[in-house]
Design an enzyme around this catalytic site. Structure first.
Site, PDB file in Angstrom:
ATOM      1  N   PHE A 187       0.866  -1.176   0.000  1.00  0.00           N
ATOM      2  CA  PHE A 187       0.000   0.000   0.000  1.00  0.00           C
ATOM      3  C   PHE A 187       0.903   1.227   0.000  1.00  0.00           C
ATOM      4  O   PHE A 187       1.513   1.569   1.005  1.00  0.00           O
ATOM      5  CB  PHE A 187      -0.927   0.040   1.219  1.00  0.00           C
ATOM      6  CG  PHE A 187      -1.840   1.241   1.198  1.00  0.00           C
ATOM      7  CD1 PHE A 187      -3.006   1.227   0.442  1.00  0.00           C
ATOM      8  CD2 PHE A 187      -1.519   2.385   1.901  1.00  0.00           C
ATOM      9  CE1 PHE A 187      -3.830   2.335   0.401  1.00  0.00           C
ATOM     10  CE2 PHE A 187      -2.343   3.501   1.867  1.00  0.00           C
ATOM     11  CZ  PHE A 187      -3.506   3.476   1.116  1.00  0.00           C
ATOM     12  N   ASP A 197       9.452   2.704   1.735  1.00  0.00           N
ATOM     13  CA  ASP A 197       8.277   3.485   2.110  1.00  0.00           C
ATOM     14  C   ASP A 197       8.100   3.374   3.620  1.00  0.00           C
ATOM     15  O   ASP A 197       7.582   2.385   4.127  1.00  0.00           O
ATOM     16  CB  ASP A 197       7.061   2.934   1.362  1.00  0.00           C
ATOM     17  CG  ASP A 197       5.752   3.603   1.746  1.00  0.00           C
ATOM     18  OD1 ASP A 197       5.741   4.357   2.740  1.00  0.00           O
ATOM     19  OD2 ASP A 197       4.742   3.354   1.064  1.00  0.00           O
ATOM     20  N   LYS A 225       2.688  11.065   7.390  1.00  0.00           N
ATOM     21  CA  LYS A 225       1.870  10.782   8.564  1.00  0.00           C
ATOM     22  C   LYS A 225       2.406  11.431   9.845  1.00  0.00           C
ATOM     23  O   LYS A 225       2.122  12.583  10.118  1.00  0.00           O
ATOM     24  CB  LYS A 225       1.678   9.281   8.717  1.00  0.00           C
ATOM     25  CG  LYS A 225       0.868   8.680   7.569  1.00  0.00           C
ATOM     26  CD  LYS A 225       0.408   7.285   7.833  1.00  0.00           C
ATOM     27  CE  LYS A 225      -0.343   6.689   6.638  1.00  0.00           C
ATOM     28  NZ  LYS A 225      -1.628   7.345   6.384  1.00  0.00           N
TER      29      LYS A 225
END
Length: 414
Positions: free
Chosen positions: A146, A231, A260
């Site tokens: 993802f 990532d 985030k």
């Protein structure tokens, strides 16, 4: 909608359903405020936040040092284009680069944007430095990944729910099984410019690869002159017990994407981090973002980096890790089939005999615990770093009670 939802909450939920596109399936509660590790709904009920906005509120809600930075910066300047220099951005860039052990950053806003940017950098590096034929660059990813939901990122995904009806897809990607370094070796050809991986796959249910996997991938990519992009959007900034997950694996990636938690639970902030020999392929006009690296984002990002530079939150996560995981693993074999994770991040597989992960999440809401299912049989727990030992004990106690109640009911049915 459950009967326990108040009229006030039902009104808000109804408006969202009427006027907002239906791209999420939220839990049936309406949040009014939050502080620290706790969320309060419109009816005054409090929940221990074990979702942390998918690791965006790593430092909890309304963390006062970040609010002070927010207030001070907004009184000076919040937004300015990159057409000018703004005081503070250089300090942010330097601190973030040094935190990751790299030379420079490129600031963006969201995780998907950071990953898009890394893809662009890798392709340009492939053409300008490696000498790959124009238009032929290939990037290898892992199944179950993802990296975001933009058109390019879902082109790199095998999640059919995320991909359905959005084609045609961006070419230039090949997927191989996660946790299989030799599959990556076999997929590399003369056009391959990069491999992009999550050190731990969060949306896949906190899927942790075998020890040595990332090291093997790093060796393979170096052998074939291929960039390694990690990532760290969800794993970064202490979520797994180290500042970045790659540190625990002893790996030095070429590019790192972060987001985030970098926004301190206040605003979206993301970045790509790397060395000049790769990042230097960018020149003015070849990539940009109106809001990327804006003064407010830079100020908050710098405050986040400063907190992490002390190391105390990473130590706190490491200290509480066994408290959480020992409690969860004690349920294996009686309602729970597996527990995975690192730091304060856990994926818990639920035995289908007792229900779905969503069923358990609904039980936890009734017990004052906020969590979310990642897959039908897997839920994630990600409490913020400000959580205390007593709050972790509460989480384990309520989680245990919820599972044991379902396990007992399943045994009676059997």
């Amino acid at each position: 909608m459950t009967e326990s939802v108040s009229q006030r909450a039902q009104t808000e939920i109804g408006k969202v359903r009427d006027y907002s596109a239906n791209n999420y399936a939220p839990l049936p509660l309406v949040v009014e405020s939050a502080k620290g590790a706790w969320i309060t709904d419109v009816d005054g009920k409090r929940y221990l936040d074990c979702l942390s906005a998918f690791s965006s509120t790593t430092f909890g809600h309304a963390y006062e040092p970040f609010l002070e930075v927010l207030r001070a910066q907004t009184e000076k300047i919040s937004i300015a284009s990159r057409a000018v220099y703004v005081e503070g951005f250089g300090d942010f860039a330097e601190s973030l680069a040094k935190l990751a052990g790299k030379e420079m950053i490129l600031a963006m806003n969201t995780g998907a944007e950071a990953n898009e940017t890394a893809i662009k950098i890798a392709r340009k590096w492939g053409y300008r430095v490696k000498g790959v034929e124009e238009g032929k660059a290939k990037i290898i990813g892992a199944e179950g990944n993802f990296h975001g939901r933009t058109t390019t990122m879902i082109s790199l995904s095998n999640d059919e729910k995320a991909r359905a009806d959005y084609g045609p897809f961006t070419p230039g990607f090949e997927l191989v099984p996660f946790n299989d370094a030799e599959a990556i070796r076999a997929a590399i050809d003369e056009h391959t410019v990069a491999v992009i991986l999550e050190p731990i796959q969060g949306e896949a249910g906190v899927s942790v690869p075998d020890e040595g996997y990332l090291q093997a991938v790093r060796e393979i990519t170096r052998e074939h002159d291929v960039l390694l992009i990690l990532d760290e959007v969800q794993t970064g900034f202490g979520r797994t017990g180290t500042t970045f997950r790659f540190e625990a694996e002893g790996v030095d990636p070429d590019l790192i994407t972060v987001a985030k938690a970098l926004g301190g639970g206040i605003m979206p902030v993301s970045a790509v981090i790397g060395d000049e020999d790769v990042m230097g392929v960018l020149t003015p006009g070849t990539h940009g973002s109106t809001f990327g690296g804006n003064p407010l984002a830079a100020a908050i990002g710098k405050a986040v980096v400063d907190e992490l530079a002390t190391g105390r939150w990473q130590r706190h996560s490491q200290e509480l890790h066994p408290v959480l995981f020992d409690g969860l693993r004690a349920l294996e074999g009686r309602g729970v089939t597996a527990v995975r994770g690192a730091g304060l991040w856990a994926g818990v597989d639920i035995n289908p005999a007792i229900g779905t992960a969503h069923d358990v999440c609904m039980d936890l809401i009734e017990r004052g615990i906020l969590a979310k299912d990642a897959k039908p049989a897997t839920l994630r727990l990600a409490p913020p770093f400000v959580v205390t030992r007593e709050e972790i004990d509460l989480l384990v106690r309520e989680f245990t009670a919820a599972i044991e109640a379902r396990w007992a009911a399943a045994q009676e049915r059997a």
